[in-house]
Scaffold this motif. Structure first.
Motif, mmCIF file in Angstrom:
data_model
loop_
_atom_site.group_PDB
_atom_site.id
_atom_site.type_symbol
_atom_site.label_atom_id
_atom_site.label_comp_id
_atom_site.label_asym_id
_atom_site.label_seq_id
_atom_site.Cartn_x
_atom_site.Cartn_y
_atom_site.Cartn_z
ATOM 1 N N ILE A 199 -14.570 3.880 -2.044
ATOM 2 C CA ILE A 199 -13.801 2.843 -1.344
ATOM 3 C C ILE A 199 -12.872 3.520 -0.343
ATOM 4 C CG2 ILE A 199 -12.193 0.916 -1.639
ATOM 5 C CD1 ILE A 199 -13.168 0.800 -4.592
ATOM 6 N N ASP A 200 -12.883 3.049 0.877
ATOM 7 C CA ASP A 200 -12.043 3.628 1.926
ATOM 8 C C ASP A 200 -11.226 2.528 2.596
ATOM 9 O OD1 ASP A 200 -11.749 6.237 3.776
ATOM 10 O OD2 ASP A 200 -11.764 4.469 5.058
ATOM 11 N N ILE A 201 -9.900 2.763 2.740
ATOM 12 C CA ILE A 201 -9.044 1.788 3.429
ATOM 13 C C ILE A 201 -9.301 1.887 4.931
ATOM 14 C CG2 ILE A 201 -6.682 1.044 3.854
ATOM 15 C CD1 ILE A 201 -5.881 2.315 1.227
ATOM 16 N N ASP A 202 -9.625 0.767 5.540
ATOM 17 C CA ASP A 202 -9.947 0.756 6.968
ATOM 18 C C ASP A 202 -8.688 0.962 7.807
ATOM 19 O OD1 ASP A 202 -12.649 0.177 6.419
ATOM 20 O OD2 ASP A 202 -12.192 -1.962 6.234
ATOM 21 N N HIS A 203 -8.821 1.792 8.842
ATOM 22 C CA HIS A 203 -7.742 2.019 9.829
ATOM 23 C C HIS A 203 -6.422 2.400 9.160
ATOM 24 C CE1 HIS A 203 -10.441 0.484 12.876
ATOM 25 N NE2 HIS A 203 -10.549 -0.679 12.244
ATOM 26 N N PHE A 204 -6.500 3.212 8.113
ATOM 27 C CA PHE A 204 -5.276 3.589 7.410
ATOM 28 C C PHE A 204 -4.387 4.475 8.272
ATOM 29 C CE2 PHE A 204 -2.916 6.168 4.242
ATOM 30 C CZ PHE A 204 -2.253 5.130 3.604
ATOM 31 N N LYS A 205 -4.980 5.277 9.122
ATOM 32 C CA LYS A 205 -4.182 6.127 10.022
ATOM 33 C C LYS A 205 -3.294 5.281 10.930
ATOM 34 C CE LYS A 205 -4.587 9.951 13.311
ATOM 35 N NZ LYS A 205 -3.698 9.360 14.321
ATOM 36 N N LYS A 206 -3.799 4.119 11.305
ATOM 37 C CA LYS A 206 -2.996 3.225 12.147
ATOM 38 C C LYS A 206 -1.758 2.732 11.405
ATOM 39 C CE LYS A 206 -3.401 -0.953 14.979
ATOM 40 N NZ LYS A 206 -4.306 -2.057 15.407
ATOM 41 N N VAL A 207 -1.898 2.479 10.103
ATOM 42 C CA VAL A 207 -0.742 2.062 9.300
ATOM 43 C C VAL A 207 0.308 3.170 9.287
ATOM 44 C CG1 VAL A 207 0.046 1.425 6.991
ATOM 45 C CG2 VAL A 207 -2.130 0.530 7.857
ATOM 46 N N ASN A 208 -0.133 4.406 9.058
ATOM 47 C CA ASN A 208 0.805 5.531 9.045
ATOM 48 C C ASN A 208 1.467 5.733 10.400
ATOM 49 O OD1 ASN A 208 0.636 6.375 6.357
ATOM 50 N ND2 ASN A 208 -1.201 7.588 6.733
ATOM 51 N N ASP A 209 0.686 5.645 11.459
ATOM 52 C CA ASP A 209 1.222 5.885 12.805
ATOM 53 C C ASP A 209 2.184 4.782 13.233
ATOM 54 O OD1 ASP A 209 -0.281 8.165 12.911
ATOM 55 O OD2 ASP A 209 -1.894 7.298 14.125
ATOM 56 N N THR A 210 1.918 3.547 12.808
ATOM 57 C CA THR A 210 2.738 2.411 13.236
ATOM 58 C C THR A 210 4.001 2.269 12.398
ATOM 59 O OG1 THR A 210 0.737 1.245 13.939
ATOM 60 C CG2 THR A 210 2.746 -0.079 13.652
ATOM 61 N N HIS A 211 3.873 2.412 11.075
ATOM 62 C CA HIS A 211 4.982 2.103 10.172
ATOM 63 C C HIS A 211 5.562 3.322 9.466
ATOM 64 C CE1 HIS A 211 3.947 -2.112 10.753
ATOM 65 N NE2 HIS A 211 2.704 -1.849 10.377
ATOM 66 N N GLY A 212 4.915 4.464 9.581
ATOM 67 C CA GLY A 212 5.419 5.663 8.926
ATOM 68 C C GLY A 212 4.694 5.958 7.630
ATOM 69 N N HIS A 213 4.802 7.199 7.189
ATOM 70 C CA HIS A 213 4.058 7.635 6.012
ATOM 71 C C HIS A 213 4.607 7.054 4.715
ATOM 72 C CE1 HIS A 213 1.274 10.521 7.875
ATOM 73 N NE2 HIS A 213 2.251 10.733 8.747
ATOM 74 N N LEU A 214 5.904 6.748 4.657
ATOM 75 C CA LEU A 214 6.445 6.143 3.440
ATOM 76 C C LEU A 214 5.846 4.762 3.200
ATOM 77 C CD1 LEU A 214 10.215 7.159 3.616
ATOM 78 C CD2 LEU A 214 8.409 8.154 2.202
ATOM 79 N N VAL A 215 5.726 3.981 4.270
ATOM 80 C CA VAL A 215 5.070 2.675 4.159
ATOM 81 C C VAL A 215 3.596 2.867 3.809
ATOM 82 C CG1 VAL A 215 4.383 0.603 5.417
ATOM 83 C CG2 VAL A 215 6.696 1.516 5.686
ATOM 84 N N GLY A 216 2.971 3.873 4.440
ATOM 85 C CA GLY A 216 1.573 4.156 4.120
ATOM 86 C C GLY A 216 1.369 4.494 2.656
ATOM 87 N N ASP A 217 2.305 5.260 2.092
ATOM 88 C CA ASP A 217 2.210 5.586 0.663
ATOM 89 C C ASP A 217 2.340 4.343 -0.202
ATOM 90 O OD1 ASP A 217 1.908 8.232 1.299
ATOM 91 O OD2 ASP A 217 3.971 8.809 0.842
ATOM 92 N N GLN A 218 3.204 3.405 0.210
ATOM 93 C CA GLN A 218 3.361 2.173 -0.558
ATOM 94 C C GLN A 218 2.098 1.324 -0.479
ATOM 95 O OE1 GLN A 218 6.168 1.323 -2.540
ATOM 96 N NE2 GLN A 218 4.575 -0.062 -3.282
ATOM 97 N N VAL A 219 1.480 1.260 0.704
ATOM 98 C CA VAL A 219 0.213 0.544 0.852
ATOM 99 C C VAL A 219 -0.848 1.173 -0.045
ATOM 100 C CG1 VAL A 219 -1.669 0.032 2.456
ATOM 101 C CG2 VAL A 219 0.707 -0.276 3.186
#
Length: 434
Positions: A288-308
């Motif tokens: 299973i792979d989260i789609d466009h996860f790099k965009k989440v990190n780039d837009t909201h930061g890695h802390l938000v990405g970790d929560q997602v």
């Protein structure tokens, strides 16, 4: 400096959490001031408090030598909180946690300051409440002026009524402590399932052990402080065993999601695959792979990405059967083993996971984030007969899902005599049809 606002990181939390923490600490501070003002100090009580703090400090130092896993750690410090609750006036329950938590902060692990302060405040308030109830039920002297040396005299705790009230208040302390901590977790991470944070069987067992050991230490202290020398070695041994087990678990666990890490998942998967080959049972692997996860990190930061990442991991775990095996494969990828699942069941499960993740709205720091996942499915004996072949087939299926537009479930393309063919149940584009 200790109290720099940026180190507290409290303002990054939801408003409910900020209000809860500030209110709790303020209540503890006011109760401590009032308690110090109204409580007469007795030498026997001061000596008992000092002995308990010293014993707790020895346990903290033992933790440092063994090491601590990352994340939430269970310890046996309640062994020392309970004697404070039962033996000393309520104000001591508000003060004794301070030196021990300071020691933990500077000798073991530099945690986020507001979390350490909150933990101490929770223990203090739970202890104060339980101690107030106990001393209201048992008004007689608990620590005698001559009890320090073990001379003649009888503590009110050493009686049937006293022991019954002690058990009641020790349980009350544990329940209050758990409810306050769980309330903060629920406000901070609303998606966290209640069963993983409160009343699972392992936590209940540890709470019961902590209460029993705390009661034994309390009874020994009520007889003579010198008996702490008898109680300390078994407590150290129990604590060492508990921490060692948690360190073993941490070595198998991904720190960001709480799932199995890749090495541990592969070990379990190989065992299940061997069993499936021996018994002839079906088995499936999902990547299973989260789609466009790099965009989440780039837009909201890695802390938000970790929560997602954590939220998706939690959702996936909730949707699987108890005996399915899920792990974090790396980055934003997860891997799932489905024992006993044939092709139809594997596709249904994968589609359910994809749908549930896509429907999940994740409120994080006043923003709502939604993500989708792409899933590759591979079947034992259909797409491979060992774990390496299954993982390679599921990975190819995942690439098919990505190339087909993402947010879908795909099976791999099989080959017969070098000619590419699809399995009979493999849809033209994905499991939802094109």
């Amino acid at each position: 400096m200790l109290f720099r606002p940026r180190e507290w990181a409290l303002l990054t939390q939801p408003r409910a959490v900020v209000g809860f923490v500030v209110t709790l600490v303020a209540v503890d501070a006011l109760l401590a001031i009032a308690g110090v003002w109204t409580t007469a100090l007795r030498s026997a009580e001061l000596l008992t408090a000092a002995a308990i703090v010293m014993s707790g400090a020895i346990c903290v130092e033992a933790m440092r030598r063994l090491g601590l896993p990352q994340g939430m750690v269970r310890d046996l410090l309640g062994t020392w909180w309970i004697p404070v609750v039962l033996l000393l006036p309520p104000v001591y329950s508000l003060i004794v946690p301070i030196p021990l938590y300071l020691l933990m902060q500077y000798r073991i692990q530099r945690a986020v300051v507001f979390r350490r302060v909150f933990s101490a405040a929770v223990v203090a308030l739970a202890g104060f409440s339980s101690s107030t109830v106990f001393h209201a039920l048992i008004p007689g002297p608990i620590i005698l002026l001559d009890g320090v040396t073990g001379a003649a005299g009888k503590s009110a705790l050493i009686s049937g009524e006293g022991i019954g009230a002690a058990i009641l208040c020790a349980v009350l302390f544990t329940v209050c402590n758990t409810v306050l901590i769980t309330g903060a977790i629920r406000m901070s991470v609303p998606e966290e399932p209640r069963r993983t944070t409160v009343w699972d069987s392992e936590s209940l067992l540890l709470d019961a052990v902590e209460v029993c050991v705390g009661l034994i230490v309390s009874l020994l202290c009520a007889l003579s402080l010198f008996l702490l020398l008898v109680a300390l070695p078994p407590v150290l041994l129990l604590q060492r065993s508990l921490l060692f087990q948690q360190l073993q678990t941490a070595a198998r666990t991904d720190p960001k999601t709480g799932l199995l890490n890749a090495v541990a998942w592969e070990r379990v998967a190989k065992t299940e695959l061997t069993r499936a080959l021996r018994t002839g049972c079906p088995l499936a692997v999902l990547i299973i792979d989260i789609d466009h996860f790099k965009k989440v990190n780039d837009t909201h930061g890695h802390l938000v990405g970790d929560q997602v990442l954590l939220n998706v991991a939690t959702m996936l775990s909730q949707q699987l059967r108890p005996y399915d095996v899920i792990g974090r494969f790396g980055g934003e990828e997860f891997v799932v083993l489905l024992p006993g699942a044939d092709m139809a069941e594997a596709c249904r499960t994968a589609e359910r996971l994809r749908t549930q993740v896509g429907r999940m709205a994740q409120p994080i720091n006043d923003i709502t984030i939604t993500v989708t996942v792409s899933i590759g499915v591979a079947l034992l004996r259909v797409h491979g007969r060992d774990l390496l072949e299954l993982m390679a087939a599921a990975d190819l299926a995942l690439y098919r899902a990505k190339d087909s537009g993402r947010d879908r479930v795909c099976l791999p393309v099989a080959t017969t005599a070098g000619v590419p063919v699809r399995s009979v149940t493999d849809p033209p584009t994905d499991s939802r049809g094109s």
